[in-house]
Design an enzyme around this catalytic site. Structure first.
Site, short mmCIF file in Angstrom:
data_model
loop_
_atom_site.label_atom_id
_atom_site.label_comp_id
_atom_site.label_asym_id
_atom_site.label_seq_id
_atom_site.Cartn_x
_atom_site.Cartn_y
_atom_site.Cartn_z
N CYS A 24 -7.07 0.57 -0.85
CA CYS A 24 -6.75 0.38 0.55
C CYS A 24 -6.81 -1.62 0.27
CB CYS A 24 -7.55 0.49 1.33
SG CYS A 24 -8.14 -0.78 2.73
N CYS A 29 0.82 -1.16 0.54
CA CYS A 29 -0.24 0.14 -0.11
C CYS A 29 1.23 1.52 -0.29
CB CYS A 29 -0.87 0.20 1.23
SG CYS A 29 -1.89 1.14 1.18
N GLU A 71 -26.75 -11.98 25.23
CA GLU A 71 -26.13 -9.94 24.51
C GLU A 71 -26.52 -8.81 25.21
OE1 GLU A 71 -23.82 -9.26 21.89
OE2 GLU A 71 -24.32 -7.29 21.97
N GLN A 82 -19.04 -9.84 11.20
CA GLN A 82 -17.34 -10.05 11.43
C GLN A 82 -17.23 -9.87 10.07
OE1 GLN A 82 -15.69 -12.53 13.59
NE2 GLN A 82 -17.09 -12.99 14.63
N CYS A 113 -10.13 -12.50 21.64
CA CYS A 113 -10.18 -10.50 20.10
C CYS A 113 -8.67 -10.71 21.09
CB CYS A 113 -10.87 -10.31 20.18
SG CYS A 113 -11.56 -9.18 21.54
N ASP A 167 -17.59 -15.26 23.84
CA ASP A 167 -17.04 -15.07 23.14
C ASP A 167 -16.51 -12.60 23.70
OD1 ASP A 167 -15.56 -14.05 21.45
OD2 ASP A 167 -17.03 -13.37 19.22
N CYS A 210 -0.63 6.04 7.32
CA CYS A 210 -1.94 5.78 8.06
C CYS A 210 -2.04 5.11 8.52
CB CYS A 210 -2.48 4.64 6.65
SG CYS A 210 -4.58 4.02 6.88
C1 LIG Z 1 -16.68 -10.22 20.26
S1 LIG Z 1 -18.44 -9.75 20.16
C2 LIG Z 1 -19.02 -10.90 19.47
C3 LIG Z 1 -19.33 -11.58 18.44
C4 LIG Z 1 -20.15 -12.11 17.92
N1 LIG Z 1 -19.75 -14.26 18.66
C5 LIG Z 1 -20.26 -12.76 16.58
O1 LIG Z 1 -18.72 -13.45 15.95
O2 LIG Z 1 -20.86 -11.77 16.28
C6 LIG Z 1 -18.77 -9.27 21.39
C7 LIG Z 1 -20.50 -8.50 21.92
O3 LIG Z 1 -20.26 -8.91 23.25
C8 LIG Z 1 -21.54 -7.86 23.22
N2 LIG Z 1 -21.27 -7.62 24.85
C9 LIG Z 1 -20.60 -6.88 24.99
N3 LIG Z 1 -20.76 -6.35 26.77
C10 LIG Z 1 -21.63 -7.34 27.08
C11 LIG Z 1 -21.87 -7.61 28.36
N4 LIG Z 1 -21.93 -7.00 29.56
N5 LIG Z 1 -23.41 -8.05 28.76
C12 LIG Z 1 -23.77 -8.74 27.24
N6 LIG Z 1 -23.04 -8.50 26.00
C13 LIG Z 1 -21.92 -7.65 26.11
C14 LIG Z 1 -21.11 -6.98 22.33
O4 LIG Z 1 -22.26 -5.92 22.27
C15 LIG Z 1 -20.82 -7.96 21.20
O5 LIG Z 1 -21.85 -8.55 20.49
#
Ligand SMILES: C[S@@+](CC[C@H](N)C(=O)[O-])C[C@H]1O[C@@H](n2cnc3c(N)ncnc32)[C@H](O)[C@@H]1O
Length: 491
Positions: A200, A101, A373, A323, A447, A420, A107
């Site tokens: 990009c 790039c 969630e 994602q 992550c 997650d 950037c």
């Molecule tokens: C890393 S992402 C997970 C994404 C999901 N596994 C996917 O592949 O689409 C983390 C998620 O946790 C949610 N989140 C953050 N804090 C939270 C909480 N205290 N209770 C419930 N969900 C929460 C966020 O809104 C987000 O959607």
């Protein structure tokens, strides 16, 4: 010459030799901002900064690739740790790669296009290993070889560009170069400056054409870019999403409605890039720089695109999370599915389920899945995605995970837990709350290795032991690394 002699301005005398110790003597002072060092970069940290040692100090160096030898200027010192920025590459070293790039280094998007793929992967693997080792968890399981992303370029299905009246000006540009318009990404370390990104290479070619056309139209029509200090200007962000089906969504984020100007912009964009399947306008009048807004108008097409992941169809609207590397996410979720090893008698809970991707991938194998969630719109998307795929054994609970875990009456007890969490990791009370559930197997999708290390240590307090660690590269040229960590408890 002392290696820390401020007049010498360099430690070329070899102070960074292995085991080098801090120079002693009354005439030697501690490094301070502006001092110069020659450094050999050994590895990168979780922020993508190059790590080096010299004269008894640990250096974290911006813009310095692993394996290179650089001349670096000290920015600040905190005890034995020094933050520095590389001014010149003295020797790129054997791991160097040619950046794809033109904007690389200016950037703030990619950290290391100048490092070969094998070294990027090795560095990410080490981030996972170090994070677990720091918590004494490495004895429990070896970290398996990192799984590379399916493609190192053109892998992102979504990019969010910023309009700005403060263009980042390259040092080689002539004095007084026009700098009142930019459409691109924030300049590295300079939040108020935007690099005018012409192409990009981590997004699709179609998205490049949208970027190019949007810039041309905005300039041609004299539409004002956002001024981050004065909070003025019409155009704020351009978000481009491309699905594997070829569907192309453009979200133009503006500070106010201006229907006539925006409709004309959209019509011209469609004329220039007819592959666009839908255009949305999001109005964000607030000062905060975000592509999430107060209201949304569909200007063309359905306002959503459809993406296929792991054999399931997902509807993605302008504001919903999905994602960003579809092909790599598919690999990650396949690993989660393998580790969950569900059967039609078993129940899985997917905590922090977002729009329900993992839950829906697992639903095919399970008696029932329950997703948890916080964000209401994500829960709505998850339910709609379940219905769209004819999945009837998935339910979703809206709310904070910790609160939800103390009100689980009426839910089928889990055999397998998937967590997650966001980058910060689990709330300190969540591991104990998970410990009170019957599940023997827990799959932690990470992550952020440091947060995963802390959380796995807390989970081990609730009886779980790490059985397997599988790192994944989802985002080449960035320091981000994911890992699927399988924990089990009881015999
Ligand atoms: C890393 S992402 C997970 C994404 C999901 N596994 C996917 O592949 O689409 C983390 C998620 O946790 C949610 N989140 C953050 N804090 C939270 C909480 N205290 N209770 C419930 N969900 C929460 C966020 O809104 C987000 O959607």
């Amino acid at each position: 010459m002392s290696p820390l002699d401020p007049i010498a301005g360099s430690d070329a005398g070899g102070a960074d030799a292995p085991g080098g110790s801090r120079a002693a003597g009354a005439s030697v002072r501690k490094p301070r901002a502006g001092d110069l060092f020659e450094l050999t970069i050994e590895r990168f940290d979780a922020r993508g900064l190059g790590l080096a040692r010299a004269a008894g100090y640990r250096f974290r160096v911006q813009r310095a690739a692993v394996g290179s030898r650089v001349s670096a200027k000290v920015l600040r010192r905190r005890r034995d740790e020094i933050e520095a920025v590389a001014l010149a590459v003295l020797d790129p070293g054997p791991q160097a790669a040619q950046p794809a790039c033109a904007h690389f280094r200016a950037c703030g998007g990619c950290a290391f296009q100048d490092l070969d793929q094998a070294s990027q992967l090795a560095g990410k693997q080490r981030l996972v290993e170090d994070a677990l080792a720091a918590r004494g968890l490495l004895a429990e399981a070896v970290v398996e070889a990192i799984v590379p992303a399916p493609a190192p370029w053109r892998y992102r299905n979504k990019m969010e560009f910023t309009f700005s009246n403060r263009r980042w000006v390259a040092p080689e540009e002539p004095q007084g170069a026009e700098a009142t318009f930019a459409l691109g990404l924030h300049a590295l370390g300079l939040y108020q400056k935007v690099v005018d990104v012409r192409a990009c290479p981590i997004q699709s070619e179609e998205a490049d054409r949208v970027l190019d056309a949007a810039r041309a139209i905005a300039l041609q029509r004299g539409l004002s870019p956002w001024d981050v200090r004065a909070h003025a200007g019409l155009l704020r962000h351009l978000v481009v999403r491309r699905a594997r089906s070829g569907a192309l969504l453009v979200n133009l984020v503006t500070s106010r409605e201006e229907p006539a100007a925006v409709a004309a912009f959209a019509a011209e964009l469609l004329r220039r890039v007819p592959e666009i399947t839908t255009i949305v306008q999001t109005v964000n009048a607030r000062a905060a720089t975000t592509a999430i807004g107060d209201s949304e108008h569909v200007l063309h097409g359905p306002g959503t695109i459809s993406e296929e992941l792991a054999g399931l169809a997902f509807t993605i609207s302008a504001g919903s999370f999905f994602q960003t590397n579809t092909a790599a996410a598919e690999r990650l979720f396949a690993a989660v599915r393998e580790e969950a090893a569900l059967s039609k008698e078993r129940v899985a809970w997917d905590l922090f389920c977002g729009t329900g991707t993992i839950a829906l991938v697992l639903a095919r194998d399970a008696r029932e899945v329950v997703g948890f969630e916080l964000v209401a719109s994500a829960v709505r998307d998850a339910r709609a995605n379940a219905a769209r795929n004819g999945i009837e054994n998935a339910r979703f609970v809206e709310g904070d995970v910790l609160a939800s875990l103390s009100a689980t009456q009426g839910l089928a007890a889990p055999d397998v837990l998937v967590v997650d969490p966001p980058r910060a990791g689990l709330h300190p009370k969540v591991p104990a709350a998970l410990g009170r559930l019957a599940a023997r197997r827990l799959i932690y999708v990470s992550c952020n290795p440091a947060a995963a290390g802390a959380d796995c240590a807390a989970l081990s307090g609730a009886g779980w032991r790490i059985r397997r660690v599988r790192p994944f590269d989802q985002f080449p040229h960035t320091p981000h690394v994911e890992a699927v960590i399988t924990l089990e408890r009881g015999a």
